[in-house]
Design a protein around this motif. Sequence first.
Motif, short mmCIF file in Angstrom:
data_model
loop_
_atom_site.label_atom_id
_atom_site.label_comp_id
_atom_site.label_asym_id
_atom_site.label_seq_id
_atom_site.Cartn_x
_atom_site.Cartn_y
_atom_site.Cartn_z
N LEU A 244 0.86 -1.09 0.06
CA LEU A 244 0.12 0.06 0.11
C LEU A 244 0.74 1.18 0.00
O LEU A 244 0.63 2.15 -0.57
N ALA A 245 1.83 1.20 0.83
CA ALA A 245 2.91 2.40 0.89
C ALA A 245 3.67 2.62 -0.47
O ALA A 245 3.95 3.87 -0.74
N ILE A 246 3.73 1.47 -1.29
CA ILE A 246 4.54 1.66 -2.56
C ILE A 246 3.46 2.04 -3.60
O ILE A 246 3.83 2.90 -4.49
N GLY A 247 2.30 1.32 -3.55
CA GLY A 247 1.55 1.18 -4.73
C GLY A 247 0.87 2.58 -4.75
O GLY A 247 0.47 3.01 -5.97
N THR A 248 0.43 3.37 -3.64
CA THR A 248 -0.36 4.45 -3.78
C THR A 248 0.32 5.50 -4.45
O THR A 248 -0.12 6.39 -5.40
N PRO A 249 1.71 5.93 -3.99
CA PRO A 249 2.45 7.08 -4.58
C PRO A 249 2.92 6.72 -6.29
O PRO A 249 2.89 7.50 -6.84
N LEU A 250 3.16 5.47 -6.32
CA LEU A 250 3.35 4.86 -7.76
C LEU A 250 2.13 5.02 -8.73
O LEU A 250 2.23 5.47 -9.60
N GLY A 251 0.96 4.73 -8.12
CA GLY A 251 -0.36 5.04 -8.86
C GLY A 251 -0.66 6.51 -9.17
O GLY A 251 -0.99 6.74 -10.36
N LEU A 252 -0.35 7.28 -8.31
CA LEU A 252 -0.65 8.74 -8.39
C LEU A 252 0.44 9.25 -9.33
O LEU A 252 -0.10 10.06 -10.41
N LEU A 253 1.63 8.69 -9.29
CA LEU A 253 2.53 9.28 -10.25
C LEU A 253 2.23 8.84 -11.97
O LEU A 253 2.47 9.64 -12.66
#
Length: 293
Positions: free
Chosen positions: A107-116
């Motif tokens: 969750l901590a990795i996928g959320t900022p990656l998804g926003l980017l």
Amino acid sequence: MASTDTAPKRDDLAGLEAGLDALDAVEVRRTPVREVLVKKVLPPLVAVALVLVVWQVLVSAKVVEETKLPAPSAVWGGLTDMWLQGTLLEVVWTSVSRGLFGFLIALAIGTPLGLLVARVKFVRAAIGPILSGLQSLPSVAWVPPAVLWFGLNDAMMYTVILLGAVPSIANGLVSGVDQVPPLFLRAGRTLGATGLKGTWHIVMPAALPGYLAGLKQGWAFSWRSLMAAEIIASSPELGLGLGQLLENARNNIDLPGVFLSILLILVVGIAIDLLIFSPVERWVLRSRGLLVK
């Protein structure tokens, strides 16, 4: 004469306003406990009871050999033995704690990656297809390289979980951001909500339904990835989880143990969905006026 004409118009406007207010108002009432039991609890219990009845009939009528389908009583006996030995909760918690911790990291990795990916066109063009490909790749394919990279330890387990869950979480958020109406973004910029402020106050709340769907899928991939890793990379150093329990039962030709392991894996997956994701999903729908109970 003018005053007599304006009075009906005022009454009409007041009536129209009252009607619109009535349409906007969402009736919220507390659901009685009996209604919850009948509509939410009873149907799955009936379904489980029917499955058990059919299962027992197949065994009793010898439609299926007991060497291929054990009796429910044999599976229940295995569950009782594990409970009396004090190993049941330990085995379940070993897998659940790994799955939840790995999911939080994803969750901590996928959320900022998804926003980017969703907000930067170049990143989307470069990484978007890779994320979609990784999401369709079976998680079990990552177990052999993870074992070679890290050996038989928890780092290997979490690597497999991350590679299975991060793409689903990121793609879910990208899908949610794509469905945000452009009017919301323009209104946010007009009010000064730009950059991180706009992402936090405008984009994320509007993309929440798609993001939540990605989280549910991410948990499913986390759990499936963990079970694949535990089954293939079984080792005493890793402790006894549900995947190892299933593999040990297979090696010992213990068919009741195999079915017990499968049922425990299924129960944990259903419990996490009912206890965590379903309440959050209902809260999101209720906050948007899509659910009144």
